[in-house]
Scaffold this motif. Sequence first.
Motif, PDB file in Angstrom:
ATOM      1  N   ALA A 153      18.561  -8.033 -25.027  1.00 34.04           N
ATOM      2  CA  ALA A 153      17.041  -7.929 -24.989  1.00 34.04           C
ATOM      3  C   ALA A 153      17.235  -6.616 -24.691  1.00 34.04           C
ATOM      4  O   ALA A 153      16.671  -5.806 -25.107  1.00 34.04           O
ATOM      5  N   LEU A 154      18.376  -5.580 -24.855  1.00 30.60           N
ATOM      6  CA  LEU A 154      17.854  -3.805 -24.342  1.00 30.60           C
ATOM      7  C   LEU A 154      18.227  -3.649 -26.168  1.00 30.60           C
ATOM      8  O   LEU A 154      18.802  -4.189 -27.122  1.00 30.60           O
ATOM      9  N   LEU A 155      16.655  -2.636 -26.044  1.00 35.69           N
ATOM     10  CA  LEU A 155      16.372  -2.642 -27.239  1.00 35.69           C
ATOM     11  C   LEU A 155      17.694  -0.920 -27.389  1.00 35.69           C
ATOM     12  O   LEU A 155      16.765   0.138 -26.916  1.00 35.69           O
ATOM     13  N   GLY A 156      18.106  -1.042 -28.971  1.00 28.52           N
ATOM     14  CA  GLY A 156      18.712   0.345 -28.608  1.00 28.52           C
ATOM     15  C   GLY A 156      19.502   0.317 -27.962  1.00 28.52           C
ATOM     16  O   GLY A 156      20.296  -0.245 -27.174  1.00 28.52           O
ATOM     17  N   ASP A 157      20.522   1.863 -27.443  1.00 27.55           N
ATOM     18  CA  ASP A 157      21.120   2.367 -26.144  1.00 27.55           C
ATOM     19  C   ASP A 157      20.608   2.444 -24.965  1.00 27.55           C
ATOM     20  O   ASP A 157      19.122   2.786 -24.685  1.00 27.55           O
ATOM     21  N   ALA A 158      21.206   1.902 -24.045  1.00 21.23           N
ATOM     22  CA  ALA A 158      20.812   2.339 -22.705  1.00 21.23           C
ATOM     23  C   ALA A 158      21.149   3.593 -22.969  1.00 21.23           C
ATOM     24  O   ALA A 158      21.832   4.773 -22.582  1.00 21.23           O
ATOM     25  N   GLY A 159      19.895   3.695 -21.583  1.00 20.00           N
ATOM     26  CA  GLY A 159      19.832   6.084 -21.945  1.00 20.00           C
ATOM     27  C   GLY A 159      19.219   6.814 -22.686  1.00 20.00           C
ATOM     28  O   GLY A 159      19.029   7.743 -22.365  1.00 20.00           O
ATOM     29  N   ALA A 160      18.471   5.743 -23.542  1.00 20.00           N
ATOM     30  CA  ALA A 160      18.624   7.158 -25.010  1.00 20.00           C
ATOM     31  C   ALA A 160      17.951   6.494 -25.317  1.00 20.00           C
ATOM     32  O   ALA A 160      17.193   7.014 -26.975  1.00 20.00           O
ATOM     33  N   ALA A 161      16.045   5.696 -24.627  1.00 18.88           N
ATOM     34  CA  ALA A 161      15.144   5.205 -25.323  1.00 18.88           C
ATOM     35  C   ALA A 161      14.125   6.410 -25.515  1.00 18.88           C
ATOM     36  O   ALA A 161      12.789   6.755 -26.114  1.00 18.88           O
ATOM     37  N   GLN A 162      13.781   7.542 -24.501  1.00 17.43           N
ATOM     38  CA  GLN A 162      12.798   8.067 -23.603  1.00 17.43           C
ATOM     39  C   GLN A 162      12.082   9.378 -25.705  1.00 17.43           C
ATOM     40  O   GLN A 162      10.560   8.871 -25.892  1.00 17.43           O
ATOM     41  N   PRO A 163      12.945   9.634 -26.447  1.00 14.62           N
ATOM     42  CA  PRO A 163      12.405  10.217 -27.944  1.00 14.62           C
ATOM     43  C   PRO A 163      12.081   9.426 -28.462  1.00 14.62           C
ATOM     44  O   PRO A 163      10.696   9.391 -29.227  1.00 14.62           O
ATOM     45  N   HIS A 164      12.273   7.390 -28.671  1.00 12.46           N
ATOM     46  CA  HIS A 164      11.729   7.076 -28.712  1.00 12.46           C
ATOM     47  C   HIS A 164      10.698   6.655 -28.279  1.00 12.46           C
ATOM     48  O   HIS A 164       9.450   6.595 -29.601  1.00 12.46           O
ATOM     49  N   ILE A 165      10.476   6.569 -27.538  1.00  9.38           N
ATOM     50  CA  ILE A 165       9.247   6.024 -26.504  1.00  9.38           C
ATOM     51  C   ILE A 165       8.175   7.527 -26.898  1.00  9.38           C
ATOM     52  O   ILE A 165       6.809   7.296 -27.347  1.00  9.38           O
ATOM     53  N   ASP A 166       8.704   8.556 -26.512  1.00  5.09           N
ATOM     54  CA  ASP A 166       7.975   9.450 -26.983  1.00  5.09           C
ATOM     55  C   ASP A 166       6.729   9.868 -28.029  1.00  5.09           C
ATOM     56  O   ASP A 166       5.659  10.216 -28.464  1.00  5.09           O
ATOM     57  N   GLU A 167       8.006   9.723 -29.523  1.00  7.71           N
ATOM     58  CA  GLU A 167       7.173   9.580 -29.942  1.00  7.71           C
ATOM     59  C   GLU A 167       6.215   8.760 -30.967  1.00  7.71           C
ATOM     60  O   GLU A 167       5.438   8.696 -31.355  1.00  7.71           O
ATOM     61  N   ALA A 168       6.795   7.278 -29.913  1.00  2.88           N
ATOM     62  CA  ALA A 168       5.555   5.808 -30.795  1.00  2.88           C
ATOM     63  C   ALA A 168       4.742   6.559 -29.844  1.00  2.88           C
ATOM     64  O   ALA A 168       3.313   6.459 -30.558  1.00  2.88           O
ATOM     65  N   LEU A 169       4.741   6.944 -28.349  1.00  2.93           N
ATOM     66  CA  LEU A 169       3.233   7.333 -27.729  1.00  2.93           C
ATOM     67  C   LEU A 169       2.103   8.769 -28.598  1.00  2.93           C
ATOM     68  O   LEU A 169       0.719   8.452 -28.700  1.00  2.93           O
ATOM     69  N   ASP A 170       2.873   9.833 -29.346  1.00  2.60           N
ATOM     70  CA  ASP A 170       2.391  10.176 -30.411  1.00  2.60           C
ATOM     71  C   ASP A 170       1.965  10.163 -30.898  1.00  2.60           C
ATOM     72  O   ASP A 170       0.412  10.048 -31.711  1.00  2.60           O
ATOM     73  N   PHE A 171       2.305   9.064 -31.838  1.00 10.45           N
ATOM     74  CA  PHE A 171       1.782   8.035 -33.137  1.00 10.45           C
ATOM     75  C   PHE A 171       0.601   7.305 -32.864  1.00 10.45           C
ATOM     76  O   PHE A 171      -0.304   7.178 -33.318  1.00 10.45           O
ATOM     77  N   ALA A 172       0.397   6.653 -31.802  1.00 15.74           N
ATOM     78  CA  ALA A 172      -0.049   5.678 -30.693  1.00 15.74           C
ATOM     79  C   ALA A 172      -1.359   6.970 -30.321  1.00 15.74           C
ATOM     80  O   ALA A 172      -2.488   6.468 -31.306  1.00 15.74           O
ATOM     81  N   CYS A 173      -1.100   8.152 -30.391  1.00 15.18           N
ATOM     82  CA  CYS A 173      -2.601   8.836 -30.063  1.00 15.18           C
ATOM     83  C   CYS A 173      -3.067   9.819 -30.907  1.00 15.18           C
ATOM     84  O   CYS A 173      -4.576   9.521 -30.792  1.00 15.18           O
ATOM     85  N   ALA A 174      -2.299   9.916 -32.230  1.00  9.68           N
ATOM     86  CA  ALA A 174      -2.960   9.691 -33.327  1.00  9.68           C
ATOM     87  C   ALA A 174      -3.768   8.622 -34.128  1.00  9.68           C
ATOM     88  O   ALA A 174      -4.901   9.232 -34.606  1.00  9.68           O
ATOM     89  N   LEU A 175      -3.157   7.795 -33.612  1.00  8.30           N
ATOM     90  CA  LEU A 175      -4.137   6.465 -34.108  1.00  8.30           C
ATOM     91  C   LEU A 175      -5.389   6.151 -33.531  1.00  8.30           C
ATOM     92  O   LEU A 175      -6.228   5.686 -33.585  1.00  8.30           O
ATOM     93  N   GLN A 176      -5.426   6.618 -31.895  1.00  6.33           N
ATOM     94  CA  GLN A 176      -5.983   6.475 -31.465  1.00  6.33           C
ATOM     95  C   GLN A 176      -7.141   7.548 -31.795  1.00  6.33           C
ATOM     96  O   GLN A 176      -8.559   7.048 -31.611  1.00  6.33           O
ATOM     97  N   CYS A 177      -6.742   8.340 -32.008  1.00  4.99           N
ATOM     98  CA  CYS A 177      -7.790   9.786 -32.293  1.00  4.99           C
ATOM     99  C   CYS A 177      -8.437   9.055 -33.641  1.00  4.99           C
ATOM    100  O   CYS A 177     -10.386   9.072 -34.111  1.00  4.99           O
TER     101      CYS A 177
END
Length: 371
Positions: free
Chosen positions: A214-238
């Motif tokens: 169930a762990l996606l990627g490495d434990a403790g390494a997700a924040q850069p992916h989350i930040d990038e994905a939410l910037d992507f989402a925000c741009a599309l929300q715009c």
Amino acid sequence: MNFELSDEQQQLADSVRKYLATHYGFEQRQAIVGSASGHSDATWHALAEMGLTAIALPEADGGFGGGALDLMPVMEALGEALVVEPLLDSIVAGRLVAQAGTAAQRAALLPGLADGTAALTLAYLEPGRRYAQAPEATTTRSAGDGWVLDGAKSVVVGAASAARLIVSARTDAGASLFIVDPRAAGVSLNPSRTVDGLRVADVAFAGVQLGKDALLGDAGAAQPHIDEALDFACALQCADAIGAMRHAHEATLEYTKARKQFGTAIASFQVLQHRMVEMLITFEQARSMAILAAARVDGATDAAQRRRAVSAAKVKIADAARLISQESVQLHGGMGMTEELKVSHTFRRLTMAGLRFGDADHHLERFAQAD
């Protein structure tokens, strides 16, 4: 910067608009919003058949390898029609799986997303923490061969219809992502509806047993992916908001041409002409910023450059959404807030556009901190 669409982008946008004009008119949308599920399976599968759920996925995972600029005209069309199917959230969750997942995880989740048979969604917001992107209250601990998940997530779009939730949680190593079945034991959903008709849910996790896969990627390494994905989402929300603004402006312009006072169309009144011109200028400025945000999400050389562009766009979009939505309602008069008029629902869509993925104050602060 080239603001013109490529032939392929224009053809796709035209196809989406043609479908929505035929199958997703205002009355049809109202019936969908008022249904038990709050979304249309037929519409979802039609969007998937047009390739929209697969555009942003890598070609190796059955997608088309596209980016935010490829999706921007699509999101504008969805915003114009006020589509409530959770395409954006599923795309963003799929992007996280493609970036952080193992080959086995991608093979298990992404083909279903690409063909429209299995939607995904991202659960990252936590109660009382506003727009914080790092998980804190939702935690996991290792247990035998797997994990135990506890905590809660707020306003998860499309949670009830998703095949899997991509959940951010804190582990001993830091921010991590987990694949969670929303129907698993210990997962409870409290569904509700946003002011603009989206179906969301607050999700609670109480001792949810997860396998090691169930762990996606490495434990403790997700924040850069989350930040990038939410910037992507925000741009599309715009981009979605740009589509809604376009409808608000065009509908208001048509109304002022048809509405008469003293035997004259109110569009001929100079003071109203000034207000309509201000709406148009504001729309064009906001669209330019949305294009810039999409371009930076696709091609920024560093995360700070991406964050600054996205936050600058979101501030402009939030201000423009407020001005255009308010002007459209005021120029329609009392009927502008009636349930029977699409402009009133566009007002609600634009109100939410200013809040999702961070409001103007949040992004002003983030812009100042990005360096």
